[in-house]
Design a protein around this motif. Sequence first.
Motif, PDB file in Angstrom:
ATOM      1  N   GLY A 117       0.795  -1.219   0.000  1.00  0.00           N
ATOM      2  CA  GLY A 117       0.000   0.000   0.000  1.00  0.00           C
ATOM      3  C   GLY A 117       0.825   1.265   0.000  1.00  0.00           C
ATOM      4  O   GLY A 117       0.330   2.332  -0.370  1.00  0.00           O
ATOM      5  N   THR A 118       2.096   1.188   0.401  1.00  0.00           N
ATOM      6  CA  THR A 118       2.956   2.371   0.433  1.00  0.00           C
ATOM      7  C   THR A 118       3.867   2.473  -0.784  1.00  0.00           C
ATOM      8  O   THR A 118       4.799   3.275  -0.770  1.00  0.00           O
ATOM      9  CB  THR A 118       3.807   2.376   1.708  1.00  0.00           C
ATOM     10  N   GLY A 119       3.620   1.641  -1.808  1.00  0.00           N
ATOM     11  CA  GLY A 119       4.335   1.830  -3.071  1.00  0.00           C
ATOM     12  C   GLY A 119       5.288   0.731  -3.466  1.00  0.00           C
ATOM     13  O   GLY A 119       5.844   0.784  -4.572  1.00  0.00           O
ATOM     14  N   LYS A 120       5.513  -0.244  -2.625  1.00  0.00           N
ATOM     15  CA  LYS A 120       6.413  -1.331  -2.990  1.00  0.00           C
ATOM     16  C   LYS A 120       5.725  -2.250  -3.992  1.00  0.00           C
ATOM     17  O   LYS A 120       4.497  -2.388  -4.000  1.00  0.00           O
ATOM     18  CB  LYS A 120       6.823  -2.141  -1.760  1.00  0.00           C
ATOM     19  N   THR A 121       6.544  -2.893  -4.842  1.00  0.00           N
ATOM     20  CA  THR A 121       5.980  -3.879  -5.754  1.00  0.00           C
ATOM     21  C   THR A 121       5.551  -5.107  -4.963  1.00  0.00           C
ATOM     22  O   THR A 121       5.923  -5.294  -3.800  1.00  0.00           O
ATOM     23  CB  THR A 121       7.009  -4.274  -6.819  1.00  0.00           C
ATOM     24  N   ARG A 122       4.788  -5.971  -5.607  1.00  0.00           N
ATOM     25  CA  ARG A 122       4.285  -7.150  -4.900  1.00  0.00           C
ATOM     26  C   ARG A 122       5.419  -8.069  -4.463  1.00  0.00           C
ATOM     27  O   ARG A 122       5.394  -8.609  -3.349  1.00  0.00           O
ATOM     28  CB  ARG A 122       3.312  -7.898  -5.801  1.00  0.00           C
ATOM     29  N   VAL A 123       6.403  -8.229  -5.339  1.00  0.00           N
ATOM     30  CA  VAL A 123       7.524  -9.105  -4.995  1.00  0.00           C
ATOM     31  C   VAL A 123       8.323  -8.501  -3.842  1.00  0.00           C
ATOM     32  O   VAL A 123       8.724  -9.211  -2.907  1.00  0.00           O
ATOM     33  CB  VAL A 123       8.411  -9.351  -6.226  1.00  0.00           C
ATOM     34  N   GLU A 124       8.574  -7.189  -3.875  1.00  0.00           N
ATOM     35  CA  GLU A 124       9.297  -6.539  -2.787  1.00  0.00           C
ATOM     36  C   GLU A 124       8.537  -6.650  -1.476  1.00  0.00           C
ATOM     37  O   GLU A 124       9.114  -6.958  -0.425  1.00  0.00           O
ATOM     38  CB  GLU A 124       9.535  -5.064  -3.127  1.00  0.00           C
ATOM     39  N   ALA A 125       7.229  -6.395  -1.520  1.00  0.00           N
ATOM     40  CA  ALA A 125       6.413  -6.513  -0.308  1.00  0.00           C
ATOM     41  C   ALA A 125       6.399  -7.948   0.194  1.00  0.00           C
ATOM     42  O   ALA A 125       6.418  -8.199   1.404  1.00  0.00           O
ATOM     43  CB  ALA A 125       4.992  -6.024  -0.585  1.00  0.00           C
ATOM     44  N   TYR A 126       6.383  -8.882  -0.752  1.00  0.00           N
ATOM     45  CA  TYR A 126       6.380 -10.304  -0.387  1.00  0.00           C
ATOM     46  C   TYR A 126       7.659 -10.676   0.341  1.00  0.00           C
ATOM     47  O   TYR A 126       7.628 -11.369   1.362  1.00  0.00           O
ATOM     48  CB  TYR A 126       6.213 -11.132  -1.668  1.00  0.00           C
ATOM     49  N   ARG A 127       8.783 -10.216  -0.149  1.00  0.00           N
ATOM     50  CA  ARG A 127      10.063 -10.536   0.492  1.00  0.00           C
ATOM     51  C   ARG A 127      10.223  -9.810   1.827  1.00  0.00           C
ATOM     52  O   ARG A 127      10.740 -10.368   2.795  1.00  0.00           O
ATOM     53  CB  ARG A 127      11.202 -10.166  -0.446  1.00  0.00           C
ATOM     54  N   LEU A 128       9.793  -8.535   1.892  1.00  0.00           N
ATOM     55  CA  LEU A 128       9.895  -7.789   3.142  1.00  0.00           C
ATOM     56  C   LEU A 128       9.004  -8.372   4.235  1.00  0.00           C
ATOM     57  O   LEU A 128       9.266  -8.173   5.425  1.00  0.00           O
ATOM     58  CB  LEU A 128       9.531  -6.318   2.911  1.00  0.00           C
ATOM     59  N   ALA A 129       7.951  -9.078   3.818  1.00  0.00           N
ATOM     60  CA  ALA A 129       7.061  -9.702   4.799  1.00  0.00           C
ATOM     61  C   ALA A 129       7.653 -10.983   5.368  1.00  0.00           C
ATOM     62  O   ALA A 129       7.099 -11.540   6.319  1.00  0.00           O
ATOM     63  CB  ALA A 129       5.706  -9.984   4.167  1.00  0.00           C
ATOM     64  N   GLY A 130       8.762 -11.463   4.791  1.00  0.00           N
ATOM     65  CA  GLY A 130       9.429 -12.630   5.351  1.00  0.00           C
ATOM     66  C   GLY A 130       9.119 -13.936   4.650  1.00  0.00           C
ATOM     67  O   GLY A 130       9.512 -15.010   5.140  1.00  0.00           O
ATOM     68  N   TYR A 131       8.432 -13.869   3.503  1.00  0.00           N
ATOM     69  CA  TYR A 131       8.158 -15.098   2.756  1.00  0.00           C
ATOM     70  C   TYR A 131       9.439 -15.562   2.051  1.00  0.00           C
ATOM     71  O   TYR A 131      10.308 -14.753   1.705  1.00  0.00           O
ATOM     72  CB  TYR A 131       7.039 -14.877   1.747  1.00  0.00           C
ATOM     73  N   ILE A 132       9.540 -16.867   1.790  1.00  0.00           N
ATOM     74  CA  ILE A 132      10.814 -17.449   1.361  1.00  0.00           C
ATOM     75  C   ILE A 132      10.858 -17.816  -0.112  1.00  0.00           C
ATOM     76  O   ILE A 132      11.908 -18.200  -0.611  1.00  0.00           O
ATOM     77  CB  ILE A 132      11.133 -18.710   2.202  1.00  0.00           C
ATOM     78  N   CYS A 133       9.761 -17.713  -0.835  1.00  0.00           N
ATOM     79  CA  CYS A 133       9.787 -18.076  -2.257  1.00  0.00           C
ATOM     80  C   CYS A 133      10.637 -17.078  -3.032  1.00  0.00           C
ATOM     81  O   CYS A 133      10.734 -15.902  -2.692  1.00  0.00           O
ATOM     82  CB  CYS A 133       8.375 -18.116  -2.822  1.00  0.00           C
ATOM     83  N   THR A 134      11.252 -17.533  -4.114  1.00  0.00           N
ATOM     84  CA  THR A 134      12.120 -16.696  -4.939  1.00  0.00           C
ATOM     85  C   THR A 134      11.777 -16.872  -6.409  1.00  0.00           C
ATOM     86  O   THR A 134      11.073 -17.819  -6.798  1.00  0.00           O
ATOM     87  CB  THR A 134      13.599 -17.065  -4.714  1.00  0.00           C
ATOM     88  N   GLY A 135      12.293 -15.923  -7.231  1.00  0.00           N
ATOM     89  CA  GLY A 135      12.126 -16.028  -8.677  1.00  0.00           C
ATOM     90  C   GLY A 135      10.677 -15.923  -9.095  1.00  0.00           C
ATOM     91  O   GLY A 135       9.872 -15.178  -8.519  1.00  0.00           O
ATOM     92  N   ASN A 136      10.335 -16.704 -10.154  1.00  0.00           N
ATOM     93  CA  ASN A 136       8.965 -16.698 -10.662  1.00  0.00           C
ATOM     94  C   ASN A 136       7.982 -17.212  -9.623  1.00  0.00           C
ATOM     95  O   ASN A 136       6.807 -16.816  -9.592  1.00  0.00           O
ATOM     96  CB  ASN A 136       8.873 -17.536 -11.930  1.00  0.00           C
ATOM     97  N   THR A 137       8.469 -18.116  -8.780  1.00  0.00           N
ATOM     98  CA  THR A 137       7.603 -18.636  -7.717  1.00  0.00           C
ATOM     99  C   THR A 137       7.190 -17.528  -6.764  1.00  0.00           C
ATOM    100  O   THR A 137       6.047 -17.485  -6.287  1.00  0.00           O
ATOM    101  CB  THR A 137       8.325 -19.750  -6.949  1.00  0.00           C
ATOM    102  N   ALA A 138       8.126 -16.610  -6.465  1.00  0.00           N
ATOM    103  CA  ALA A 138       7.814 -15.499  -5.577  1.00  0.00           C
ATOM    104  C   ALA A 138       6.757 -14.587  -6.190  1.00  0.00           C
ATOM    105  O   ALA A 138       5.848 -14.124  -5.493  1.00  0.00           O
ATOM    106  CB  ALA A 138       9.081 -14.714  -5.270  1.00  0.00           C
TER     107      ALA A 138
END
Length: 352
Positions: A117-138
Amino acid sequence: MSKPEDSGLERDYCAGLLSNRKLAEKYGISEGAIRKRAIKNNWVRAEKSGTQKSTQVRKTGTQKKAVRTTEEKAPRVKKNPPVAVEEIPEKSEEKNSLPPELSGLSQQQLIFAEHAGTGKTRVEAYRLAGYICTGNTAYAAASQLYRNIKVAKAVRYFRDKHQQRYSAEIDEVIHQLVSITRADPNDLSQHRRVNCRYCWGEHHLFQWRDIAEFDKASAAAAKDGKKEPEYGGLGFLDTTDPNPDCPKCSGEGSGHVFIPDTRDLDGDARWLYGGVKQTKFGIEVQSLSQEAARRDLIRLLEIRASRKNGDPVVGDEPHEDADLTDEQLHEALEELGYGRRKNQLEEKLDDS
């Protein structure tokens, strides 16, 4: 001179009733001798009631220092100590919490929604939230999380909250651009056609402003040996319209440039005005480009419309480049020259 009795001198000195000068006159000895004898014999002079003086003699080697007298005031009566007042602890402000409809999200989901909601992309927000998937899976996992109904509501909640500090800026810029596009340039500078000297003179003769101007011209003509200038009356004004029947200018008058006091500009002209420049040919009034303002206004309205349509839609396939973040909006404003950090508009907005 007879040596004074130490007993009488000591008694009077210690009594403190007479000064050293009076004692010197009474006993026929100098004041310095009295002070030396008092130091030598450790005589202490009595003081008046309420104060008490003590003399101290300090010696360093064979050198004697002057007597330092310290005055001690009578002890003060101690007042009762103030009663300690128990401080009432201030109420701690309640922390802002999510609305009830956004409850039920995990901590990671809330972190993801806040960053998205503050402007990060979905992948960036996903990683900052602590999720572990990477690449296309992320990206796939982040998109799936983004389409979650509760997460989508949380993203909109944080986005609206984050956009509050940008909404005022956008409204001010749109207001300014609209004012620039509809401003009348004649409010900044004008080229007027005004009457010539012969338009309203008697029998269309040369008209003078006042008698002083005519007398000055007559004196100059007499000095040069010329004939007296023609007289068409008094009362010439620069701002009068041309006389259509004037035989000299054929009703065209003469050109005159008028620049108003820019301190008094108001309304749309205040936004169109860009300053003045002193050149070798005179004063040049500068203004902002109305054509560029129209282009920027159209582009800004398109950006604003795209933001309104940029909320996540549950069930649709998301595209990473479909949303316009707050940072992108701010960069777009700066590219247009209307960002908060642009000093020209910032000064104008502050003056308004």
